[in-house]
Design an enzyme around this catalytic site. Structure first.
Site, PDB file in Angstrom:
ATOM      1  N   LYS A 240       5.178   0.661   4.215  1.00 48.04           N
ATOM      2  CA  LYS A 240       5.534  -0.754   4.395  1.00 48.04           C
ATOM      3  C   LYS A 240       6.155  -0.984   5.782  1.00 48.04           C
ATOM      4  CE  LYS A 240       4.388  -2.647   0.379  1.00 48.04           C
ATOM      5  NZ  LYS A 240       3.163  -3.464   0.267  1.00 48.04           N
TER       6      LYS A 240
ATOM      7  N   TYR B 215      11.156   4.673  -4.081  1.00 52.19           N
ATOM      8  CA  TYR B 215      10.088   3.943  -3.374  1.00 52.19           C
ATOM      9  C   TYR B 215       9.269   4.913  -2.518  1.00 52.19           C
ATOM     10  CZ  TYR B 215       7.763  -0.229  -1.643  1.00 52.19           C
ATOM     11  OH  TYR B 215       6.835  -1.198  -1.353  1.00 52.19           O
TER      12      TYR B 215
HETATM   13  P1  NAD Z   1      -0.503  -5.713  -8.732  1.00 55.12           P
HETATM   14  O1  NAD Z   1      -0.753  -4.408  -9.423  1.00 55.12           O
HETATM   15  O2  NAD Z   1      -0.626  -6.931  -9.525  1.00 55.12           O
HETATM   16  O3  NAD Z   1      -1.403  -5.860  -7.437  1.00 55.12           O
HETATM   17  C1  NAD Z   1      -1.760  -4.751  -6.636  1.00 55.12           C
HETATM   18  C2  NAD Z   1      -3.189  -4.992  -6.211  1.00 55.12           C
HETATM   19  O4  NAD Z   1      -3.616  -3.962  -5.317  1.00 55.12           O
HETATM   20  C3  NAD Z   1      -4.162  -4.984  -7.403  1.00 55.12           C
HETATM   21  O5  NAD Z   1      -4.874  -6.200  -7.444  1.00 55.12           O
HETATM   22  C4  NAD Z   1      -5.087  -3.831  -7.086  1.00 55.12           C
HETATM   23  O6  NAD Z   1      -6.426  -4.043  -7.514  1.00 55.12           O
HETATM   24  C5  NAD Z   1      -5.001  -3.819  -5.561  1.00 55.12           C
HETATM   25  N1  NAD Z   1      -5.541  -2.587  -4.977  1.00 55.12           N
HETATM   26  C6  NAD Z   1      -5.109  -1.310  -5.137  1.00 55.12           C
HETATM   27  N2  NAD Z   1      -5.956  -0.475  -4.503  1.00 55.12           N
HETATM   28  C7  NAD Z   1      -6.924  -1.241  -3.935  1.00 55.12           C
HETATM   29  C8  NAD Z   1      -8.076  -0.977  -3.163  1.00 55.12           C
HETATM   30  N3  NAD Z   1      -8.460   0.275  -2.852  1.00 55.12           N
HETATM   31  N4  NAD Z   1      -8.851  -2.001  -2.735  1.00 55.12           N
HETATM   32  C9  NAD Z   1      -8.507  -3.283  -3.048  1.00 55.12           C
HETATM   33  N5  NAD Z   1      -7.422  -3.610  -3.792  1.00 55.12           N
HETATM   34  C10 NAD Z   1      -6.656  -2.593  -4.230  1.00 55.12           C
HETATM   35  O7  NAD Z   1       0.982  -5.551  -8.110  1.00 55.12           O
HETATM   36  P2  NAD Z   1       1.819  -6.507  -7.136  1.00 55.12           P
HETATM   37  O8  NAD Z   1       3.226  -6.097  -7.330  1.00 55.12           O
HETATM   38  O9  NAD Z   1       1.410  -7.923  -7.293  1.00 55.12           O
HETATM   39  O10 NAD Z   1       1.392  -5.974  -5.695  1.00 55.12           O
HETATM   40  C11 NAD Z   1       0.967  -6.835  -4.652  1.00 55.12           C
HETATM   41  C12 NAD Z   1       1.664  -6.474  -3.353  1.00 55.12           C
HETATM   42  O11 NAD Z   1       3.042  -6.811  -3.472  1.00 55.12           O
HETATM   43  C13 NAD Z   1       1.636  -4.993  -2.973  1.00 55.12           C
HETATM   44  O12 NAD Z   1       1.446  -4.893  -1.579  1.00 55.12           O
HETATM   45  C14 NAD Z   1       3.026  -4.524  -3.336  1.00 55.12           C
HETATM   46  O13 NAD Z   1       3.436  -3.393  -2.590  1.00 55.12           O
HETATM   47  C15 NAD Z   1       3.808  -5.757  -2.943  1.00 55.12           C
HETATM   48  N6  NAD Z   1       5.177  -5.864  -3.463  1.00 55.12           N
HETATM   49  C16 NAD Z   1       5.411  -5.780  -4.794  1.00 55.12           C
HETATM   50  C17 NAD Z   1       6.702  -5.907  -5.265  1.00 55.12           C
HETATM   51  C18 NAD Z   1       7.004  -5.794  -6.726  1.00 55.12           C
HETATM   52  O14 NAD Z   1       8.172  -5.554  -7.081  1.00 55.12           O
HETATM   53  N7  NAD Z   1       6.051  -5.979  -7.597  1.00 55.12           N
HETATM   54  C19 NAD Z   1       7.772  -6.131  -4.373  1.00 55.12           C
HETATM   55  C20 NAD Z   1       7.491  -6.210  -3.009  1.00 55.12           C
HETATM   56  C21 NAD Z   1       6.184  -6.072  -2.566  1.00 55.12           C
END
Ligand code: NAD
Length: 262
Positions: free
Chosen positions: A171, A164
């Protein structure tokens, strides 16, 4: 016996308007949340990162009560402001907002935290953490009667989760930002919370090395199944509404109990 009462449902978002930032495609956590907000009666505005991403986002928002879809790269000056400006003009107010975005350059994400470049660290922090504070500041004047602000974190903030890497400190900062914003805005009845899902296979997650090993570990969580975007959406919809009126400054795991074992 008729059990229907006139008490408003604590889960209804009827008449509420919310902004969703972070839909990339049908697998995004923001997609699960947007669908849940809509199912509870909210009207939405949403964003897409750039023209390449637009059709994938539109495939999701076309099925939602989505009043507007605007470009938003939080690194581009003026784009966030334009999104909140549209919400102000169209709705005159905002009831809730979801920040579900994160980014770190691959070179920094794939290396040791101690080797992170200043530029990579700053970019990851700006996109994944400070953008939430910028959105919070833009939302505040649109919430004269209160509102709900949400972001998405991961337990790599508290524990060392293999691979990570730089996203751990980022985070941790995001979670701290949630607590400070909650303290600063509580008197205005603006609640600020983070949801901390277990690992979910999304596009962002695919950037984390050996992500499959995180999924395998999560399957051994007490509930013995992986979290889904629908699980996250259900909590987000609850946090957005009146039923969560006394919840602020919290980091809520949606991980089937995995945080108990870490
Ligand atoms: P995802 O790839 O579907 O979404 C990530 C989003 O971030 C995308 O829509 C992308 O366009 C956006 N992004 C990146 N750079 C950007 C910028 N400069 N301006 C605007 N938007 C931008 O993936 P996800 O897993 O749905 O991620 C969403 C959130 O969930 C993130 O904060 C991620 O860290 C968090 N998260 C994910 C997980 C997991 O296992 N997938 C677990 C815990 C937390």
């Amino acid at each position: 016996m008729n059990c229907i009462t006139s008490t408003p449902s604590p889960f209804s978002l009827a008449g509420k308007r919310g902004l969703v930032v972070g839909i990339a495609n049908e697998h995004s956590i923001a997609t699960g949340c947007a669908r849940a907000f809509a199912a509870c009666g909210a009207r939405l505005g949403a964003t897409y990162l750039n023209e390449k991403a637009k059709p994938h986002v539109q495939a999701v928002t076309d099925e939602l009560p989505c009043d507007f879809l605007l470009p938003c790269d939080v690194e581009k000056p003026g784009e966030l402001e334009a999104v909140f400006g549209e919400a102000a003009q169209r709705w005159g107010k905002l009831d809730f907002m979801l920040h579900a975005i994160a980014f770190a350059p691959a070179a920094d994400l794939h290396g040791r935290v101690v080797d992170t470049s200043p530029e990579g660290f700053a970019q990851a922090m700006d996109i994944s953490c400070h953008s939430f504070l910028r959105m919070t500041r833009l939302a505040e004047p649109l919430m004269p009667d209160g509102g709900s602000l949400m972001t998405i974190t991961f337990q790599g903030s508290e524990h060392v989760v293999p691979n990570y890497n730089v996203m751990g400190p980022v985070k941790a900062a995001l979670e701290s930002a949630v607590r400070y914003a909650a303290a600063e805005l509580g008197a205005k009845n603006i609640r600020v919370n983070a949801i901390s899902p277990g690992p979910i296979a999304t596009r962002a997650a695919s950037g984390i090395e050996k992500f499959n090993e995180l999924l395998d570990a999560a399957e051994n969580a007490p509930e013995r199944r992986l979290a889904t975007i629908e699980d996250v959406g259900a909590l987000a919809a609850f946090l957005a509404g009146g039923g969560a009126g006394m919840l602020t400054g919290t980091i809520i795991p949606v991980d089937g109990g995995q945080h108990l074992l870490a």
